[in-house]
Design a protein around this motif. Structure first.
Motif, short mmCIF file in Angstrom:
data_model
loop_
_atom_site.label_atom_id
_atom_site.label_comp_id
_atom_site.label_asym_id
_atom_site.label_seq_id
_atom_site.Cartn_x
_atom_site.Cartn_y
_atom_site.Cartn_z
N TRP B 251 0.81 -1.22 0.00
CA TRP B 251 0.00 0.00 0.00
C TRP B 251 0.83 1.27 0.00
CZ3 TRP B 251 -0.46 3.90 3.65
CH2 TRP B 251 0.06 3.65 4.92
N LYS B 252 1.98 1.24 0.69
CA LYS B 252 2.80 2.46 0.69
C LYS B 252 3.36 2.77 -0.70
CE LYS B 252 4.19 2.63 5.52
NZ LYS B 252 5.24 2.08 6.40
N PRO B 253 3.93 1.77 -1.39
CA PRO B 253 4.36 2.04 -2.77
C PRO B 253 3.22 2.52 -3.67
CG PRO B 253 5.30 -0.02 -2.00
CD PRO B 253 4.37 0.44 -0.93
N TRP B 254 2.02 1.96 -3.50
CA TRP B 254 0.88 2.41 -4.30
C TRP B 254 0.65 3.90 -4.10
CZ3 TRP B 254 -2.70 -2.16 -2.58
CH2 TRP B 254 -2.57 -3.23 -3.48
N VAL B 255 0.78 4.36 -2.85
CA VAL B 255 0.49 5.76 -2.54
C VAL B 255 1.66 6.67 -2.94
CG1 VAL B 255 -0.05 7.38 -0.69
CG2 VAL B 255 -1.10 5.12 -0.71
N ARG B 256 2.90 6.14 -2.80
CA ARG B 256 4.07 6.96 -3.18
C ARG B 256 4.17 7.14 -4.68
NH1 ARG B 256 7.25 4.60 1.32
NH2 ARG B 256 7.47 2.70 0.12
N GLY B 257 3.86 6.07 -5.44
CA GLY B 257 4.03 6.07 -6.89
C GLY B 257 3.44 7.29 -7.60
N PRO B 258 2.18 7.64 -7.27
CA PRO B 258 1.54 8.74 -8.01
C PRO B 258 2.28 10.06 -7.91
CG PRO B 258 -0.09 7.50 -6.78
CD PRO B 258 1.24 6.95 -6.38
N GLY B 294 14.44 -7.93 -7.88
CA GLY B 294 14.95 -8.70 -9.00
C GLY B 294 14.45 -10.14 -8.96
N LYS B 295 13.92 -10.55 -7.80
CA LYS B 295 13.42 -11.93 -7.68
C LYS B 295 11.92 -11.94 -7.42
CE LYS B 295 17.72 -12.87 -5.36
NZ LYS B 295 18.13 -12.72 -3.95
N GLY B 296 11.27 -10.78 -7.54
CA GLY B 296 9.83 -10.76 -7.35
C GLY B 296 9.41 -10.02 -6.09
N ALA B 297 9.94 -8.81 -5.88
CA ALA B 297 9.54 -8.00 -4.74
C ALA B 297 8.27 -7.25 -5.11
CB ALA B 297 10.64 -7.02 -4.36
N ILE B 298 7.25 -7.40 -4.27
CA ILE B 298 5.94 -6.82 -4.59
C ILE B 298 6.01 -5.30 -4.60
CG2 ILE B 298 5.08 -6.81 -2.20
CD1 ILE B 298 2.40 -7.84 -3.39
N GLU B 299 6.88 -4.70 -3.75
CA GLU B 299 7.00 -3.23 -3.74
C GLU B 299 7.49 -2.71 -5.09
OE1 GLU B 299 8.55 -5.24 -1.64
OE2 GLU B 299 8.23 -4.64 0.45
N GLY B 300 8.41 -3.46 -5.70
CA GLY B 300 8.99 -3.04 -6.97
C GLY B 300 8.02 -3.15 -8.12
N LEU B 301 6.88 -3.77 -7.89
CA LEU B 301 5.82 -3.82 -8.90
C LEU B 301 4.75 -2.77 -8.59
CD1 LEU B 301 4.56 -5.31 -11.35
CD2 LEU B 301 3.49 -6.86 -9.73
N ALA B 302 4.40 -2.67 -7.28
CA ALA B 302 3.32 -1.77 -6.88
C ALA B 302 3.66 -0.31 -7.18
CB ALA B 302 3.03 -1.95 -5.39
N GLY B 303 4.87 0.13 -6.82
CA GLY B 303 5.25 1.52 -7.00
C GLY B 303 5.25 1.96 -8.46
N PRO B 304 6.03 1.28 -9.31
CA PRO B 304 6.08 1.68 -10.71
C PRO B 304 4.72 1.63 -11.42
CG PRO B 304 7.91 0.22 -10.23
CD PRO B 304 7.04 0.24 -9.01
N GLU B 305 3.89 0.64 -11.07
CA GLU B 305 2.60 0.55 -11.77
C GLU B 305 1.69 1.70 -11.40
OE1 GLU B 305 2.43 -1.88 -14.39
OE2 GLU B 305 4.37 -1.36 -13.60
N SER B 306 1.68 2.08 -10.12
CA SER B 306 0.83 3.21 -9.77
C SER B 306 1.42 4.50 -10.32
CB SER B 306 0.57 3.24 -8.27
OG SER B 306 1.38 4.16 -7.63
#
Lengths: 175, 497
Positions: B251-258, B294-306
């Motif tokens: 959730w934090k990466p989702w909110v930071r990303g924008p 690099g091995k599937g960190a959920i933060e590294g997907l959530a942030g860039p996508e948002s």
């Protein structure tokens, strides 16, 4: 600098490795074209100080400069990275024959539209392109091509108001 | 502020009419499909649809275009995660963490993380437009022709000289675009330029034909030369879902990303590519699970996508308030505005308030539709990847030809289309980026107009170009962008010696 006798094969190989110089040559040629087209005409006026030629002239000069810079870059060993993509396999050599055929299909389509109308020309386009790109099921391809072409023609010409000629075939149906 | 809210409510009332809802639905469906499918991106899709939309009212057309833009973001991640090859340049980052997640059996969670990320990013971005766009527009109302010219030059330099691997190739691409934009009768003096006496060239080369030629035909020819014969494996997944522990990490990466996405999307700095990259770097730095990257960190997907969807909103904001496109799709949308006889810019909010606010409201509606479409149905969308490639590219060429033909109803235009397609092919072969060319074609004539208008007003006094603080600031930035790499190179050589 020593001058060495080059065999034609080696020279061809050099040109192949430096084929990017062709881009530089085209840029230069376009630059000359723009400058010449510009030089023959008059410049600005009181109400339009810059006139229609100044920007074109600058652009022509920029093209010539970029052509030279690109040539220098290529000769010093630089090269542009070919674009990757999910359907692009850069490990294979460029299949220019397929590209040529595809271009031929487009030219044929352009020629056929005024004569036969969109539904038939579109069928030829879709079918020809699919076959060129390696589809090996001609019968299914023709059916899909004709279906796509006819449906799009009806939707675009009939519903969306994009004027596409129906050709003689649709003339028969329409009448 | 209150006025914006009232306007937004009016926008919702207009966007929720059946007709506009239909446009939004068509837009998000097409967008998701375009995002999932390789070889076709949102800019190409909008360019192909331009001739069709002449018959529509502009509001409906732009609601559909915005749906395509945001939908492509959602769909692009699906391809990235399940195929490891990004469907769009914006979803390159999604492949880095999303694909390893899918490989290790967490594909469903990866799809859900991406879809919710896009939704959160899109909503934050749309709120950003509501809050900031009217403000920017009210400030920008007072900027004059010299400022506009400076900002446009900045856009040229940024897309040609800063993005991409090679500056000379970026500028070469820009010059090609500007040259194409020059063809035709000069709008001020009526003199013919680069027409060589051919009457068909007097009207110039239509933007639709250039965009469709560079994107669609160029891409089809390029793929034809290097068509991948081997079958790529698509990772099978179930219905997307997230556990409580996943949400806690995401959730934090989702909110930071924008915040990263909107900022980088609204300036000419590479749109979603730069935004997603910056968001990825940020998340990696902030994460407590840095070893998982690099091995599937959920933060590294959530942030860039948002960040990706928020950057689309930022791009739209700049396009609407300043008339300045920072990405290819924004450039094509700008061309669409011009076709409808509407000039985006600071005055758009006062001249066309209904259109603008309906469009903004429809962003929220489109995002809800996209979440509903993608969260449960992402595996279904992935089935689109099974389409045989000969049919996919035959279809792209087919619609490219219809689009080009529909512009003026002349079969000759297909030959022009082919020539521009060949240019697009050569550009792909030799690493000339397509974006500077398309920005050059669309923005070039505008930039020239602003320059000549500025000099007309000042009776030919060149110093007028640097007569305002804004113009001086912008030229300083341009100089910094151009000189910085040279200085760095020089200083590095000194250290070496």
């Amino acid at each position: 600098m020593t001058i060495t006798e080059e065999r034609p094969v080696e020279r061809a190989g050099w040109w192949r490795a430096h084929s990017e110089l062709g881009v530089s040559i085209v840029l230069g040629a376009v630059g000359v074209l723009v400058v010449v087209d510009t030089a023959l005409e008059s410049g600005g006026s009181v109400s339009d100080p810059l006139g229609p030629r100044a920007i074109a002239f600058v652009l022509g000069g920029a093209l010539l400069l970029l052509s030279a810079l690109l040539a220098v870059d290529v000769l010093r060993g630089g090269h542009g990275e070919a674009e990757a993509g999910e359907d692009v396999d850069l490990g294979t050599p460029a299949d220019l024959r397929t590209v040529g055929k595809l271009a031929g299909v487009l030219v044929a389509t352009a020629a056929l539209i005024p004569i036969l109308g969109w539904p038939i020309a579109g069928t030829v386009l879709f079918w020809g392109a699919a076959a060129t790109l390696g589809s090996r099921t001609p019968a299914r391809d023709v059916l899909i091509a004709a279906g796509v072409s006819l449906v799009t023609w009806i939707v675009f010409d009939g519903l969306l108001g994009v004027d596409l000629p129906g050709g003689p075939l649709m003339g028969v149906f329409g009448a | 502020m209150m006025e914006s809210l009232a306007n937004l409510m009016g926008g919702f009332a207009a966007a929720l009419t059946p007709g506009n809802l239909l446009f939004a639905a068509i837009g998000v469906l097409l967008g998701t499909a375009v995002g999932v499918l390789p070889g076709i991106g949102p800019a190409m899709a909008v360019a192909l649809l331009l001739p069709v939309t002449y018959a529509f009212d502009p509001t409906g057309a732009f609601i559909m275009f915005a749906g395509i833009y945001f939908g492509a973001m959602f769909g692009g991640s699906t391809t990235s995660i399940l195929l490891n090859t990004p469907g769009e340049s914006a979803s390159v980052m999604a492949a880095i963490e999303g694909n390893p997640m899918a490989r290790s059996g967490r594909g469903a969670q990866a799809l859900a993380t991406a879809a919710i990320g896009h939704f959160v990013g899109g909503v934050f971005g749309a709120i950003g437009i509501v809050l900031l766009a009217p403000l920017i527009a009210s400030v920008a109302v007072n900027i004059g022709a010299p400022d506009y010219f400076a900002i446009m030059v900045l856009a040229f330099v940024a897309v040609a000289g800063v993005l991409g691997a090679s500056r000379v190739r970026g500028f070469a691409s820009l010059a090609i675009g500007l040259t194409i934009g020059l063809v035709g009768l000069d709008p001020i003096s009526g003199q013919a330029r680069l027409t060589f006496g051919v009457p068909q060239l007097a009207d110039g080369i239509d933007v639709v034909i250039v965009a469709v030629g560079l994107f669609a035909v160029g891409e089809a020819l390029w793929v034809a030369a290097h068509l991948r014969r081997t079958h790529q494996e698509i990772i099978p997944v179930g219905r997307p879902w997230l556990s409580r522990a996943d949400v806690k990490r995401a959730w934090k990466p989702w909110v930071r990303g924008p915040f990263i996405g909107f900022t980088f999307g609204s300036i000419p700095a590479g749109g979603a590519e730069m935004s997603t990259f910056m968001a990825y770097v940020t998340e990696r730095r902030l994460s407590k699970h840095r070893d998982e990257f690099g091995k599937g960190a959920i933060e590294g997907l959530a942030g860039p996508e948002s960040a990706a969807s928020a950057s689309s909103a930022g791009t739209l904001s700049t396009m609407l308030t300043l008339g300045l496109p920072t990405t290819a799709i924004a450039a094509v949308m700008l061309a669409a505005f011009q076709q409808f006889g509407i000039q985006p810019g600071p005055l758009l909010f006062t001249n066309e308030p209904d259109l603008v606010w309906t469009l903004i409201a429809s962003l929220f509606i489109g995002l809800v539709l996209l979440l509903l479409l993608n969260l449960p149905l992402a595996p279904l969308w992935a089935k689109l990847l099974r389409i045989p490639r000969p049919y996919l590219y035959a279809g792209i060429l087919f619609f490219a030809c219809i689009g080009a033909y529909a512009v003026s109803g002349q079969a000759v235009d297909l030959l022009v289309l082919l020539v521009i397609g060949v240019v697009g092919f050569v550009m792909r072969r030799y690493g000339l980026p397509v974006l500077p060319a398309i920005i050059g074609v669309i923005l070039g004539p505008d930039a020239e107009l602003q320059l000549r208008r500025a000099l007309q007003i000042a009776d030919g006094d060149v110093t007028t170009l640097v007569s305002t603080p804004l113009a001086i600031t912008v030229y300083t930035i341009i100089a910094a962008l151009l000189l910085f790499p040279l200085i760095r190179k020089a200083s590095r050589t000194k250290v070496d010696a």
